[in-house]
Design a protein around this motif. Sequence first.
Motif, PDB file in Angstrom:
ATOM      1  N   LEU A 142      29.444  38.815  79.401  1.00 20.66           N
ATOM      2  CA  LEU A 142      30.331  39.284  78.185  1.00 20.66           C
ATOM      3  C   LEU A 142      32.210  38.831  78.569  1.00 20.66           C
ATOM      4  O   LEU A 142      32.975  38.532  79.334  1.00 20.66           O
ATOM      5  CB  LEU A 142      30.008  40.196  77.658  1.00 20.66           C
ATOM      6  CG  LEU A 142      28.706  40.976  77.577  1.00 20.66           C
ATOM      7  CD1 LEU A 142      28.730  41.951  76.699  1.00 20.66           C
ATOM      8  CD2 LEU A 142      28.015  39.413  76.494  1.00 20.66           C
ATOM      9  N   SER A 143      32.978  38.630  77.311  1.00 16.00           N
ATOM     10  CA  SER A 143      34.554  38.558  77.071  1.00 16.00           C
ATOM     11  C   SER A 143      35.036  39.140  77.797  1.00 16.00           C
ATOM     12  O   SER A 143      36.352  38.375  78.722  1.00 16.00           O
ATOM     13  CB  SER A 143      34.563  38.880  76.222  1.00 16.00           C
ATOM     14  OG  SER A 143      34.609  40.101  75.719  1.00 16.00           O
ATOM     15  N   TYR A 147      27.785  37.840  66.863  1.00 14.73           N
ATOM     16  CA  TYR A 147      27.927  39.928  66.587  1.00 14.73           C
ATOM     17  C   TYR A 147      29.120  40.218  66.462  1.00 14.73           C
ATOM     18  O   TYR A 147      29.279  39.851  67.975  1.00 14.73           O
ATOM     19  CB  TYR A 147      27.268  40.165  67.916  1.00 14.73           C
ATOM     20  CG  TYR A 147      25.192  39.834  67.816  1.00 14.73           C
ATOM     21  CD1 TYR A 147      24.833  40.280  67.180  1.00 14.73           C
ATOM     22  CD2 TYR A 147      24.962  39.418  68.696  1.00 14.73           C
ATOM     23  CE1 TYR A 147      23.088  40.495  66.457  1.00 14.73           C
ATOM     24  CE2 TYR A 147      23.452  38.949  68.594  1.00 14.73           C
ATOM     25  CZ  TYR A 147      22.292  39.493  67.486  1.00 14.73           C
ATOM     26  OH  TYR A 147      21.621  39.490  67.292  1.00 14.73           O
ATOM     27  N   PRO A 148      29.096  41.358  66.179  1.00 10.33           N
ATOM     28  CA  PRO A 148      30.790  41.554  66.201  1.00 10.33           C
ATOM     29  C   PRO A 148      30.355  43.371  67.737  1.00 10.33           C
ATOM     30  O   PRO A 148      29.187  42.690  68.139  1.00 10.33           O
ATOM     31  CB  PRO A 148      29.610  42.565  64.813  1.00 10.33           C
ATOM     32  CG  PRO A 148      29.736  42.411  63.740  1.00 10.33           C
ATOM     33  CD  PRO A 148      28.372  41.521  64.736  1.00 10.33           C
ATOM     34  N   GLY A 149      31.071  44.193  67.693  1.00 11.85           N
ATOM     35  CA  GLY A 149      30.845  45.006  68.837  1.00 11.85           C
ATOM     36  C   GLY A 149      29.498  45.384  68.057  1.00 11.85           C
ATOM     37  O   GLY A 149      29.473  46.301  67.168  1.00 11.85           O
ATOM     38  N   GLY A 171      31.978  43.967  78.477  1.00 10.82           N
ATOM     39  CA  GLY A 171      32.249  43.927  76.747  1.00 10.82           C
ATOM     40  C   GLY A 171      33.818  43.827  76.806  1.00 10.82           C
ATOM     41  O   GLY A 171      33.757  45.266  76.939  1.00 10.82           O
ATOM     42  N   THR A 172      34.986  43.535  75.447  1.00  9.54           N
ATOM     43  CA  THR A 172      36.233  44.109  75.477  1.00  9.54           C
ATOM     44  C   THR A 172      35.646  45.261  74.084  1.00  9.54           C
ATOM     45  O   THR A 172      36.713  46.570  73.752  1.00  9.54           O
ATOM     46  CB  THR A 172      37.115  43.109  74.905  1.00  9.54           C
ATOM     47  OG1 THR A 172      37.226  41.903  75.416  1.00  9.54           O
ATOM     48  CG2 THR A 172      37.814  43.461  73.762  1.00  9.54           C
ATOM     49  N   THR A 173      34.271  45.145  73.397  1.00  7.93           N
ATOM     50  CA  THR A 173      34.227  46.856  72.443  1.00  7.93           C
ATOM     51  C   THR A 173      32.839  47.846  73.132  1.00  7.93           C
ATOM     52  O   THR A 173      32.701  48.409  72.560  1.00  7.93           O
ATOM     53  CB  THR A 173      33.517  45.288  70.932  1.00  7.93           C
ATOM     54  OG1 THR A 173      31.767  44.899  72.088  1.00  7.93           O
ATOM     55  CG2 THR A 173      34.158  44.782  70.900  1.00  7.93           C
ATOM     56  N   SER A 218      29.018  35.516  69.115  1.00  4.61           N
ATOM     57  CA  SER A 218      30.162  36.109  68.846  1.00  4.61           C
ATOM     58  C   SER A 218      31.320  35.743  67.968  1.00  4.61           C
ATOM     59  O   SER A 218      31.974  35.100  67.970  1.00  4.61           O
ATOM     60  CB  SER A 218      30.309  36.903  70.360  1.00  4.61           C
ATOM     61  OG  SER A 218      31.640  37.576  70.389  1.00  4.61           O
ATOM     62  N   ILE A 219      32.070  36.993  67.540  1.00  4.93           N
ATOM     63  CA  ILE A 219      32.909  36.885  67.081  1.00  4.93           C
ATOM     64  C   ILE A 219      34.323  36.190  68.326  1.00  4.93           C
ATOM     65  O   ILE A 219      35.105  36.094  67.822  1.00  4.93           O
ATOM     66  CB  ILE A 219      33.827  38.433  67.156  1.00  4.93           C
ATOM     67  CG1 ILE A 219      33.481  39.199  67.432  1.00  4.93           C
ATOM     68  CG2 ILE A 219      33.008  39.036  65.519  1.00  4.93           C
ATOM     69  CD1 ILE A 219      34.764  39.928  67.615  1.00  4.93           C
ATOM     70  N   TYR A 224      33.895  33.308  77.986  1.00  6.09           N
ATOM     71  CA  TYR A 224      32.801  34.057  76.913  1.00  6.09           C
ATOM     72  C   TYR A 224      32.554  33.072  75.922  1.00  6.09           C
ATOM     73  O   TYR A 224      31.971  31.944  75.246  1.00  6.09           O
ATOM     74  CB  TYR A 224      32.689  35.412  76.675  1.00  6.09           C
ATOM     75  CG  TYR A 224      31.920  36.262  76.228  1.00  6.09           C
ATOM     76  CD1 TYR A 224      30.180  35.868  76.154  1.00  6.09           C
ATOM     77  CD2 TYR A 224      32.790  37.195  75.039  1.00  6.09           C
ATOM     78  CE1 TYR A 224      29.514  37.286  75.269  1.00  6.09           C
ATOM     79  CE2 TYR A 224      31.519  37.049  74.108  1.00  6.09           C
ATOM     80  CZ  TYR A 224      30.527  36.930  74.517  1.00  6.09           C
ATOM     81  OH  TYR A 224      29.373  37.799  73.490  1.00  6.09           O
ATOM     82  N   TRP A 238      41.121  38.652  68.797  1.00  7.12           N
ATOM     83  CA  TRP A 238      39.867  39.026  67.449  1.00  7.12           C
ATOM     84  C   TRP A 238      40.036  38.786  66.163  1.00  7.12           C
ATOM     85  O   TRP A 238      40.656  39.668  65.922  1.00  7.12           O
ATOM     86  CB  TRP A 238      38.736  39.375  68.898  1.00  7.12           C
ATOM     87  CG  TRP A 238      38.156  38.547  69.229  1.00  7.12           C
ATOM     88  CD1 TRP A 238      38.373  37.963  70.315  1.00  7.12           C
ATOM     89  CD2 TRP A 238      36.828  39.719  70.612  1.00  7.12           C
ATOM     90  NE1 TRP A 238      37.630  38.180  71.393  1.00  7.12           N
ATOM     91  CE2 TRP A 238      37.306  38.543  71.274  1.00  7.12           C
ATOM     92  CE3 TRP A 238      36.731  41.147  70.546  1.00  7.12           C
ATOM     93  CZ2 TRP A 238      35.947  39.015  72.590  1.00  7.12           C
ATOM     94  CZ3 TRP A 238      36.107  41.111  71.568  1.00  7.12           C
ATOM     95  CH2 TRP A 238      35.483  40.245  72.383  1.00  7.12           C
TER      96      TRP A 238
HETATM   97  C1  AKB Z   1      32.247  41.346  74.354  1.00  5.59           C
HETATM   98  O1  AKB Z   1      32.622  42.589  73.262  1.00  5.59           O
HETATM   99  O2  AKB Z   1      32.758  40.952  74.574  1.00  5.59           O
HETATM  100  C2  AKB Z   1      31.192  42.171  72.994  1.00  5.59           C
HETATM  101  C3  AKB Z   1      30.976  40.622  71.852  1.00  5.59           C
HETATM  102  C4  AKB Z   1      32.077  40.956  70.804  1.00  5.59           C
HETATM  103  O3  AKB Z   1      30.630  39.857  71.561  1.00  5.59           O
HETATM  104  N1  AKB Z   1      30.362  42.838  72.427  1.00  5.59           N
END
Ligand code: AKB
Length: 324
Positions: free
Chosen positions: A76-77, A167-169, A180-182, A115-116, A140, A276
């Motif tokens: 992930l991110s 997908y959002p978080g 992830g960032t979320t 992903s967003i 990512y 984002w």
């Molecule tokens: C992330 O934070 O990397 C994921 C995503 C928003 O795709 N949760």
Amino acid sequence: MEAIVLVIGANGQLGSVLTASLQHKFGKDNVIASDLKYRENFKGIFEIIDATDRDRIQEVVVKYKITQIYHLAAILSAKGEETPLKTWDLNMRTLFNVLEVSRINNINKVFFPSSIAVFGEGAPLDQTSNTAYLNPATVYGISKAAGENWAQYYFLKYGLDVRSIRYPGVIGYQSMPGGGTTDYAVDIYHKAVLEEEFSCFLKENTTLPMIFMEDAIRATLELMDAPKENITIRTSYNIAGISFSPAEMVTEIRKLYPDFKVKYEPDFRQEIASRWPKSIDDSVAEEDWGWQAEFDLEAITSTMIQKLKEKYKTGSKNPEAFIL
Ligand code: AKB
């Protein structure tokens, strides 16, 4: 025809919950869960698959006569920024392996999560539309934007029915996110229930699009069930849940835990989040397959707190022990 489903990345945050829902929908004997390691106490059929190994995917597809693949394995991110080239290699190699095995074996339907994170500078931050400019700043996000185009390529060139959601978080009590960032939006509930102070790696006013696990799973199943002729987007569909900031979450949590303590210690993830979207326009998903989110911040908060309280009552203080 009966569906026989392979889930790649079945131990992850989304994969673990989606696998259970697919078992419920298709029956335990028709769902093959797979990941790099066995999952303790998993009930159902499980195969070890390293998705960078195309022959291994092929072997399992032939063994079980698979008709649908859900490919959820990815870095992930936030984690991806530690090793950009490895992340690119893993995210793309596993996708190509899934697309190629699916093409060769005439798989009926493939699911590929986007992903967003595909959005960045140049796209409007509010109500970002499905066709907004893709300018990702994380490896990512770059891999997801490229993956979306490859998904569309396999559809246009080979007729492979690949479907995708941005997908959002994702927020859920069943499993833990990773890299992830979320992720903060799950951790914060664990800290609240444990009555511990929460250190937030984003600034308090950082609004991001989020979605509750139940909504995310339902979106996935609804998209995969939609008639083929309804699917007008072959890159990836925007879906929205609800947008909020850490401060707004804290206000909601304090209604139940008035003494909940939070400190803000933004790190490199703040820069990722700042690029984002704050909110997502999902009108195409609504038009094409009737998408509608159900959970708002209040419903997410009360459900998360109630479910986590029940889980922590069983004695475990280790959030990693939370998979289902
Ligand atoms: C992330 O934070 O990397 C994921 C995503 C928003 O795709 N949760």
